[in-house]
Write a protein that holds these residues in place. Structure first.
Motif, PDB file in Angstrom:
ATOM      1  N   VAL B   4     -26.284 -30.724 -19.807  1.00 24.78           N
ATOM      2  CA  VAL B   4     -25.568 -30.771 -18.538  1.00 24.78           C
ATOM      3  C   VAL B   4     -24.996 -32.175 -18.373  1.00 24.78           C
ATOM      4  O   VAL B   4     -25.740 -33.157 -18.369  1.00 24.78           O
ATOM      5  CB  VAL B   4     -26.496 -30.430 -17.361  1.00 24.78           C
ATOM      6  CG1 VAL B   4     -25.723 -30.484 -16.052  1.00 24.78           C
ATOM      7  CG2 VAL B   4     -27.115 -29.050 -17.554  1.00 24.78           C
ATOM      8  N   GLN B  33     -28.822 -26.546  -8.881  1.00 23.81           N
ATOM      9  CA  GLN B  33     -29.284 -27.277  -7.716  1.00 23.81           C
ATOM     10  C   GLN B  33     -28.663 -28.669  -7.738  1.00 23.81           C
ATOM     11  O   GLN B  33     -28.280 -29.166  -8.798  1.00 23.81           O
ATOM     12  CB  GLN B  33     -30.814 -27.395  -7.730  1.00 23.81           C
ATOM     13  CG  GLN B  33     -31.517 -26.052  -7.679  1.00 23.81           C
ATOM     14  CD  GLN B  33     -33.025 -26.175  -7.670  1.00 23.81           C
ATOM     15  OE1 GLN B  33     -33.592 -27.178  -8.081  1.00 23.81           O
ATOM     16  NE2 GLN B  33     -33.700 -25.131  -7.198  1.00 23.81           N
ATOM     17  N   ARG B  92     -30.253 -24.260 -14.322  1.00 23.92           N
ATOM     18  CA  ARG B  92     -31.281 -23.430 -14.951  1.00 23.92           C
ATOM     19  C   ARG B  92     -30.629 -22.238 -15.631  1.00 23.92           C
ATOM     20  O   ARG B  92     -29.830 -21.520 -15.031  1.00 23.92           O
ATOM     21  CB  ARG B  92     -32.280 -22.933 -13.903  1.00 23.92           C
ATOM     22  CG  ARG B  92     -33.444 -22.141 -14.491  1.00 23.92           C
ATOM     23  CD  ARG B  92     -34.372 -21.654 -13.380  1.00 23.92           C
ATOM     24  NE  ARG B  92     -33.729 -20.614 -12.581  1.00 23.92           N
ATOM     25  CZ  ARG B  92     -33.700 -19.316 -12.893  1.00 23.92           C
ATOM     26  NH1 ARG B  92     -34.258 -18.889 -14.006  1.00 23.92           N
ATOM     27  NH2 ARG B  92     -33.120 -18.452 -12.094  1.00 23.92           N
ATOM     28  N   THR B  96     -35.818 -18.848 -17.903  1.00 25.08           N
ATOM     29  CA  THR B  96     -36.514 -20.120 -18.065  1.00 25.08           C
ATOM     30  C   THR B  96     -36.886 -20.691 -16.700  1.00 25.08           C
ATOM     31  O   THR B  96     -36.215 -20.424 -15.714  1.00 25.08           O
ATOM     32  CB  THR B  96     -35.666 -21.140 -18.847  1.00 25.08           C
ATOM     33  OG1 THR B  96     -36.347 -22.400 -18.881  1.00 25.08           O
ATOM     34  CG2 THR B  96     -34.313 -21.354 -18.210  1.00 25.08           C
ATOM     35  N   TYR B  97     -37.969 -21.449 -16.668  1.00 24.70           N
ATOM     36  CA  TYR B  97     -38.392 -22.119 -15.456  1.00 24.70           C
ATOM     37  C   TYR B  97     -37.730 -23.483 -15.298  1.00 24.70           C
ATOM     38  O   TYR B  97     -37.691 -24.046 -14.223  1.00 24.70           O
ATOM     39  CB  TYR B  97     -39.908 -22.352 -15.475  1.00 24.70           C
ATOM     40  CG  TYR B  97     -40.731 -21.150 -15.103  1.00 24.70           C
ATOM     41  CD1 TYR B  97     -41.025 -20.164 -16.026  1.00 24.70           C
ATOM     42  CD2 TYR B  97     -41.240 -21.016 -13.813  1.00 24.70           C
ATOM     43  CE1 TYR B  97     -41.797 -19.067 -15.677  1.00 24.70           C
ATOM     44  CE2 TYR B  97     -42.011 -19.929 -13.454  1.00 24.70           C
ATOM     45  CZ  TYR B  97     -42.289 -18.960 -14.391  1.00 24.70           C
ATOM     46  OH  TYR B  97     -43.062 -17.886 -14.043  1.00 24.70           O
ATOM     47  N   LYS B  98     -37.270 -24.029 -16.412  1.00 21.54           N
ATOM     48  CA  LYS B  98     -36.916 -25.436 -16.352  1.00 21.54           C
ATOM     49  C   LYS B  98     -35.483 -25.672 -15.904  1.00 21.54           C
ATOM     50  O   LYS B  98     -34.571 -24.930 -16.243  1.00 21.54           O
ATOM     51  CB  LYS B  98     -37.167 -26.120 -17.698  1.00 21.54           C
ATOM     52  CG  LYS B  98     -36.305 -25.648 -18.821  1.00 21.54           C
ATOM     53  CD  LYS B  98     -36.708 -26.380 -20.095  1.00 21.54           C
ATOM     54  CE  LYS B  98     -35.872 -25.925 -21.269  1.00 21.54           C
ATOM     55  NZ  LYS B  98     -36.338 -26.527 -22.534  1.00 21.54           N
ATOM     56  N   TYR B  99     -35.336 -26.714 -15.138  1.00 18.80           N
ATOM     57  CA  TYR B  99     -34.030 -27.188 -14.738  1.00 18.80           C
ATOM     58  C   TYR B  99     -33.658 -28.369 -15.624  1.00 18.80           C
ATOM     59  O   TYR B  99     -34.441 -29.308 -15.776  1.00 18.80           O
ATOM     60  CB  TYR B  99     -34.033 -27.621 -13.267  1.00 18.80           C
ATOM     61  CG  TYR B  99     -34.001 -26.454 -12.308  1.00 18.80           C
ATOM     62  CD1 TYR B  99     -35.184 -25.839 -11.890  1.00 18.80           C
ATOM     63  CD2 TYR B  99     -32.795 -25.946 -11.836  1.00 18.80           C
ATOM     64  CE1 TYR B  99     -35.147 -24.751 -11.033  1.00 18.80           C
ATOM     65  CE2 TYR B  99     -32.759 -24.863 -10.981  1.00 18.80           C
ATOM     66  CZ  TYR B  99     -33.942 -24.266 -10.594  1.00 18.80           C
ATOM     67  OH  TYR B  99     -33.900 -23.189  -9.752  1.00 18.80           O
ATOM     68  N   ILE B 100     -32.470 -28.318 -16.172  1.00 22.75           N
ATOM     69  CA  ILE B 100     -31.947 -29.414 -16.953  1.00 22.75           C
ATOM     70  C   ILE B 100     -31.080 -30.258 -16.034  1.00 22.75           C
ATOM     71  O   ILE B 100     -30.074 -29.766 -15.495  1.00 22.75           O
ATOM     72  CB  ILE B 100     -31.119 -28.930 -18.148  1.00 22.75           C
ATOM     73  CG1 ILE B 100     -31.951 -27.987 -19.026  1.00 22.75           C
ATOM     74  CG2 ILE B 100     -30.597 -30.124 -18.945  1.00 22.75           C
ATOM     75  CD1 ILE B 100     -33.157 -28.626 -19.657  1.00 22.75           C
ATOM     76  N   PHE B 101     -31.498 -31.480 -15.843  1.00 19.64           N
ATOM     77  CA  PHE B 101     -30.755 -32.370 -14.967  1.00 19.64           C
ATOM     78  C   PHE B 101     -29.524 -32.910 -15.676  1.00 19.64           C
ATOM     79  O   PHE B 101     -29.536 -33.176 -16.885  1.00 19.64           O
ATOM     80  CB  PHE B 101     -31.636 -33.535 -14.514  1.00 19.64           C
ATOM     81  CG  PHE B 101     -32.487 -33.207 -13.316  1.00 19.64           C
ATOM     82  CD1 PHE B 101     -33.533 -32.303 -13.421  1.00 19.64           C
ATOM     83  CD2 PHE B 101     -32.235 -33.795 -12.089  1.00 19.64           C
ATOM     84  CE1 PHE B 101     -34.314 -31.990 -12.312  1.00 19.64           C
ATOM     85  CE2 PHE B 101     -33.017 -33.488 -10.977  1.00 19.64           C
ATOM     86  CZ  PHE B 101     -34.048 -32.582 -11.095  1.00 19.64           C
TER      87      PHE B 101
END
Lengths: 116, 111
Positions: B4, B33, B92, B96-101
């Motif tokens: 990202v 987000q 996201r 998957t649970y993870k958010y890539i900032f």
């Protein structure tokens, strides 16, 4: 407003030492996370935890890292043998719902770890 | 893996000017987000976008999710000195649970 609390706020440790970072998530939250941010860089996902087990982890979260929820309120991140490159701000976060349901993630103030 | 990116990396504006940061994902996202991080502070959740083409407003802030769900933007109208900080998007992917900032856009507002 409820908040995620983290201790310590700052820890200096010798390379090779074990470190435990502690977090108290918001009380009715069920999903817990650890992120880290190396100085001046972006926030990186480490691990998510739900129902007393890891639900997902990143490639950063290798065998040196572990998480635990030892009681009903604390959530800890352990780094078994710290390396210089582990120096970073570690953020604990929690959410009431999971990502599928649409979750607002609340971050703690962070624990700044310096490995020397 | 999923990446990202955000542009610009830095932006200095005069107070009262508008500001926009753009977020681009290498893969299609389930949701995105936005967070604000003040200098020395922690990320603070601003908003979540889920639907393709979604637009949401919070006072002077306008958030948009692209039709293809691979990009997003945050626009601030008439910036104030209190808007200073780094704005991160976090995406996201499905399953998957993870958010890539994202890489973040650091905003400075000159009075």
């Amino acid at each position: 407003e409820p908040e995620v609390t983290q201790t310590p706020s700052h820890q200096v440790t010798q390379m090779g030492q074990e470190v435990i970072l502690r977090c108290v998530p918001i009380s009715n939250h069920l999903y817990f996370y650890w992120y880290r941010q190396i100085l001046g860089q972006k926030v990186e996902f480490l691990v998510s935890f739900y129902n007393n087990e890891i639900s997902e982890k990143s490639e950063i979260f290798d065998d040196q890292f572990s998480v635990e929820r030892p009681d009903g309120s604390n959530f800890t991140l352990k780094i078994r043998s710290t390396k210089l490159e582990d120096s970073a701000m570690y953020f604990c976060a929690s959410s009431e719902k999971g990502p599928i349901s649409g979750n607002t993630i609340y971050f703690g103030e962070g624990s700044w770890l310096t490995v020397v | 893996g999923q990446q990202v990116m955000q542009i610009p990396q830095y932006q200095h504006v005069q107070e009262g000017e508008d500001f926009t940061t753009y977020c681009n994902s290498s893969t299609t996202l389930s949701n995105i987000q936005w967070y604000k991080q003040r200098p020395g502070g922690h990320p603070v959740f601003l908003i979540q976008l889920v639907k393709s083409g979604e637009v949401k407003k919070q006072k002077r802030l306008t958030f948009q999710f692209g039709e293809a769900k691979k990009n997003s933007s945050l626009h601030i109208t008439a910036t104030q000195t209190t808007d200073v900080g780094t704005y991160f998007c976090a995406g996201r992917g499905g399953g998957t649970y993870k958010y890539i900032f994202g890489t973040g856009t650091r905003l400075k507002v000159l009075a």
